[in-house]
Motif scaffolding. Structure first.
Motif, PDB file in Angstrom:
ATOM      1  N   THR A   1       0.868  -1.186   0.000  1.00 23.56           N
ATOM      2  CA  THR A   1       0.000   0.000   0.000  1.00 23.56           C
ATOM      3  C   THR A   1       0.902   1.232   0.000  1.00 23.56           C
ATOM      4  OG1 THR A   1      -0.108  -0.011   2.429  1.00 23.56           O
ATOM      5  CG2 THR A   1      -1.871  -1.160   1.231  1.00 23.56           C
ATOM      6  N   GLN A   2       0.313   2.412   0.005  1.00 23.50           N
ATOM      7  CA  GLN A   2       1.075   3.653   0.091  1.00 23.50           C
ATOM      8  C   GLN A   2       0.547   4.503   1.233  1.00 23.50           C
ATOM      9  OE1 GLN A   2       1.144   5.851  -3.588  1.00 23.50           O
ATOM     10  NE2 GLN A   2       2.921   4.732  -4.363  1.00 23.50           N
ATOM     11  N   ASN A   3       1.457   5.200   1.925  1.00 22.74           N
ATOM     12  CA  ASN A   3       1.011   6.127   2.956  1.00 22.74           C
ATOM     13  C   ASN A   3       0.756   7.500   2.340  1.00 22.74           C
ATOM     14  OD1 ASN A   3       3.530   7.274   2.547  1.00 22.74           O
ATOM     15  ND2 ASN A   3       4.387   6.591   4.497  1.00 22.74           N
ATOM     16  N   LYS A   4       0.430   8.491   3.159  1.00 27.45           N
ATOM     17  CA  LYS A   4       0.092   9.815   2.658  1.00 27.45           C
ATOM     18  C   LYS A   4       1.270  10.497   1.964  1.00 27.45           C
ATOM     19  CE  LYS A   4      -3.475  10.707   6.148  1.00 27.45           C
ATOM     20  NZ  LYS A   4      -3.910  11.582   7.277  1.00 27.45           N
ATOM     21  N   GLU A   5       2.486  10.102   2.348  1.00 31.96           N
ATOM     22  CA  GLU A   5       3.677  10.687   1.735  1.00 31.96           C
ATOM     23  C   GLU A   5       4.082   9.973   0.447  1.00 31.96           C
ATOM     24  OE1 GLU A   5       3.530   9.997   5.111  1.00 31.96           O
ATOM     25  OE2 GLU A   5       2.977  12.110   5.395  1.00 31.96           O
ATOM     26  N   GLY A   6       3.306   8.960   0.057  1.00 31.47           N
ATOM     27  CA  GLY A   6       3.607   8.231  -1.165  1.00 31.47           C
ATOM     28  C   GLY A   6       4.635   7.134  -1.018  1.00 31.47           C
ATOM     29  N   GLN A   7       5.008   6.779   0.216  1.00 31.82           N
ATOM     30  CA  GLN A   7       5.971   5.703   0.432  1.00 31.82           C
ATOM     31  C   GLN A   7       5.268   4.348   0.401  1.00 31.82           C
ATOM     32  OE1 GLN A   7       7.504   7.805   4.158  1.00 31.82           O
ATOM     33  NE2 GLN A   7       9.338   6.665   3.520  1.00 31.82           N
ATOM     34  N   ALA A   8       5.976   3.359  -0.154  1.00 26.71           N
ATOM     35  CA  ALA A   8       5.429   2.005  -0.175  1.00 26.71           C
ATOM     36  C   ALA A   8       5.420   1.431   1.237  1.00 26.71           C
ATOM     37  CB  ALA A   8       6.270   1.128  -1.088  1.00 26.71           C
ATOM     38  N   VAL A   9       4.333   0.757   1.580  1.00 22.57           N
ATOM     39  CA  VAL A   9       4.190   0.115   2.887  1.00 22.57           C
ATOM     40  C   VAL A   9       3.938  -1.371   2.656  1.00 22.57           C
ATOM     41  CG1 VAL A   9       2.913   0.023   5.062  1.00 22.57           C
ATOM     42  CG2 VAL A   9       3.227   2.219   3.883  1.00 22.57           C
ATOM     43  N   ILE A  10       4.752  -2.202   3.311  1.00 20.59           N
ATOM     44  CA  ILE A  10       4.630  -3.652   3.176  1.00 20.59           C
ATOM     45  C   ILE A  10       3.741  -4.183   4.289  1.00 20.59           C
ATOM     46  CG2 ILE A  10       5.896  -5.826   3.007  1.00 20.59           C
ATOM     47  CD1 ILE A  10       8.391  -4.166   2.326  1.00 20.59           C
ATOM     48  N   ASN A  11       2.677  -4.886   3.907  1.00 22.29           N
ATOM     49  CA  ASN A  11       1.698  -5.413   4.869  1.00 22.29           C
ATOM     50  C   ASN A  11       1.637  -6.923   4.787  1.00 22.29           C
ATOM     51  OD1 ASN A  11      -0.132  -2.684   5.429  1.00 22.29           O
ATOM     52  ND2 ASN A  11       0.654  -2.792   3.341  1.00 22.29           N
ATOM     53  N   ALA A  12       1.617  -7.582   5.937  1.00 18.86           N
ATOM     54  CA  ALA A  12       1.449  -9.041   5.959  1.00 18.86           C
ATOM     55  C   ALA A  12      -0.005  -9.396   5.653  1.00 18.86           C
ATOM     56  CB  ALA A  12       1.832  -9.594   7.324  1.00 18.86           C
ATOM     57  N   ILE A  13      -0.208 -10.442   4.865  1.00 18.78           N
ATOM     58  CA  ILE A  13      -1.564 -10.912   4.584  1.00 18.78           C
ATOM     59  C   ILE A  13      -2.063 -11.632   5.834  1.00 18.78           C
ATOM     60  CG2 ILE A  13      -2.947 -12.510   3.204  1.00 18.78           C
ATOM     61  CD1 ILE A  13      -1.031 -12.003   0.890  1.00 18.78           C
ATOM     62  N   PRO A  14      -3.203 -11.230   6.359  1.00 17.14           N
ATOM     63  CA  PRO A  14      -3.716 -11.893   7.578  1.00 17.14           C
ATOM     64  C   PRO A  14      -3.933 -13.386   7.361  1.00 17.14           C
ATOM     65  CG  PRO A  14      -4.909  -9.866   7.087  1.00 17.14           C
ATOM     66  CD  PRO A  14      -4.082 -10.149   5.893  1.00 17.14           C
ATOM     67  N   GLN A  15      -3.531 -14.160   8.345  1.00 13.10           N
ATOM     68  CA  GLN A  15      -3.708 -15.612   8.269  1.00 13.10           C
ATOM     69  C   GLN A  15      -5.024 -15.988   8.928  1.00 13.10           C
ATOM     70  OE1 GLN A  15      -1.329 -17.611   6.665  1.00 13.10           O
ATOM     71  NE2 GLN A  15      -0.592 -15.551   6.106  1.00 13.10           N
ATOM     72  N   ASP A  16      -5.728 -16.920   8.290  1.00 12.45           N
ATOM     73  CA  ASP A  16      -6.995 -17.383   8.852  1.00 12.45           C
ATOM     74  C   ASP A  16      -6.750 -18.109  10.162  1.00 12.45           C
ATOM     75  OD1 ASP A  16      -8.360 -16.396   6.700  1.00 12.45           O
ATOM     76  OD2 ASP A  16      -8.228 -18.281   5.569  1.00 12.45           O
ATOM     77  N   THR A  17      -7.597 -17.813  11.148  1.00 10.86           N
ATOM     78  CA  THR A  17      -7.481 -18.501  12.432  1.00 10.86           C
ATOM     79  C   THR A  17      -8.058 -19.905  12.333  1.00 10.86           C
ATOM     80  OG1 THR A  17      -7.737 -16.382  13.574  1.00 10.86           O
ATOM     81  CG2 THR A  17      -8.082 -18.396  14.889  1.00 10.86           C
ATOM     82  N   PRO A  18      -7.270 -20.936  12.696  1.00  6.18           N
ATOM     83  CA  PRO A  18      -7.772 -22.311  12.600  1.00  6.18           C
ATOM     84  C   PRO A  18      -9.025 -22.516  13.438  1.00  6.18           C
ATOM     85  CG  PRO A  18      -5.414 -22.270  13.059  1.00  6.18           C
ATOM     86  CD  PRO A  18      -5.913 -20.882  13.227  1.00  6.18           C
ATOM     87  N   LYS A  19      -9.984 -23.251  12.888  1.00  2.00           N
ATOM     88  CA  LYS A  19     -11.186 -23.546  13.630  1.00  2.00           C
ATOM     89  C   LYS A  19     -10.916 -24.745  14.553  1.00  2.00           C
ATOM     90  CE  LYS A  19     -14.252 -21.913   9.959  1.00  2.00           C
ATOM     91  NZ  LYS A  19     -15.341 -22.257   9.040  1.00  2.00           N
ATOM     92  N   GLY A  20     -11.349 -24.643  15.802  1.00  2.00           N
ATOM     93  CA  GLY A  20     -11.092 -25.732  16.734  1.00  2.00           C
ATOM     94  C   GLY A  20     -12.192 -25.871  17.754  1.00  2.00           C
TER      95      GLY A  20
END
Length: 333
Positions: free
Chosen positions: A314-333
């Motif tokens: 993604t990009q912040n307000k200053e136009g810098q690239a931001v690296i985001n982790a893809i959320p992992q699904d919580t295992p059903k138990g």
């Protein structure tokens, strides 16, 4: 058409103007209007640019003068050459007056040789005035000054590999961020990004200080050792490394990421980007990355991260690239 010959007073006026602009452009409160006026002054006469470039070199040297030198220098400088209210300007004037300049050399204040080097998108090998060899990585800036009691390099940004000519009576000092590396003759690499510094030793020995305001000669490195420090560190972190490891791959135009966490890899990547990328959070920083990449194509590496890692950009307000982790699904138990 030849340029008209100027009188001494006219030359002095150009020098004074160059000193004024050099000071103002280094001040935080320099306005946009002033910068426009400077640009107009620079274009008005080619001699203005020549004098301003010379003043920038003097400024770099003056910035290294000991604080005690300025008051002593003021007493020796002709009044017409002073710029009242500016200690740095007095230092500039000290360097500009030949008689006082000789005194400054004899006292160890002023160098008798000064060089400035910069690279953008190509590696460069240079020879310093003392005969030492230096390889500069992409986006690197450094200066060299030869003083009576030492040879001094200031690494302003980037990375450099040094092969220092041995001279036990004339130590070679590399200043990087708040620390320095002191040697008499050896081979070593210095990497710097913002306030982070990493020193890798191949041959000889060096003394590494993380903060030059603290007493002591520093911590000794032997071949195959590495020191790391950042702003605020009282002492460097010392570790074992290897002469031909990833730290020196840049000399072949390569960036080697050896299964590093993104938090450790990002400073290495950002060194080659015009605008540094950011991590969204600590969790993103724990994701690991590996591979060998061309230092000339690191921007492509950044944009391709989502193809090889569980992240999105993604990009912040200053136009810098931001690296985001893809959320992992919580295992059903």
């Amino acid at each position: 058409m030849s340029e008209p010959i100027l009188s001494e007073a006219e030359y002095d006026a150009i020098t004074d103007a160059a000193a004024h602009w050099c000071m103002r452009l280094h001040e935080e409160d320099c306005t946009s209007a002033e910068r426009e006026a400077f640009a107009a002054w620079l274009k008005a006469d080619p001699r203005h640019a020549v004098e301003y470039e010379a003043m920038l070199e003097i400024w770099d040297v003056a910035d290294q003068l000991p604080p005690t030198a300025v008051p002593q220098a003021l007493a020796l400088i002709p009044k017409r050459r002073r710029w009242q209210g500016y200690a740095m300007a007095a230092a500039i004037s000290l360097l500009a007056v030949p008689v006082v300049g000789y005194l400054g050399w004899s006292l160890g204040w002023i160098p008798n040789a000064y060089q400035s080097f910069e690279t953008s998108n190509q590696l460069r090998q240079v020879t310093l005035a003392d005969g030492s060899q230096v390889e500069l990585n992409l986006g690197t800036q450094l200066t060299y000054s030869n003083y009576k009691d030492q040879r001094r390099v200031t690494l302003k940004k980037g990375e450099a590999y040094f092969e220092v000519r041995h001279d036990a009576e004339h130590p070679f000092v590399v200043k990087a961020a708040e620390g320095q590396v002191r040697v008499t003759g050896t081979q070593f690499n210095v990497w710097m990004y913002q306030d982070q510094v990493r020193v890798t030793l191949l041959q000889g020995s060096v003394l590494v200080s993380s903060n030059t305001t603290h007493p002591g000669d520093g911590y000794r490195l032997d071949p195959g050792m590495q020191a790391r420090y950042k702003s605020g560190d009282h002492e460097p972190q010392i570790s074992q490394t290897y002469a031909q490891d990833a730290n020196l791959a840049w000399r072949d135009g390569k960036l080697v990421l050896d299964n590093l966490m993104l938090s450790d890899a990002l400073p290495l990547i950002n060194r080659y980007l015009e605008r540094p990328a950011l991590l969204a959070d600590k969790n993103t920083g724990t994701i690991r990355i590996g591979g060998i990449y061309s230092t000339g194509e690191v921007q492509r590496l950044l944009t391709s991260l989502p193809k090889v890692l569980p992240v999105y950009l993604t990009q912040n307000k200053e136009g810098q690239a931001v690296i985001n982790a893809i959320p992992q699904d919580t295992p059903k138990g």
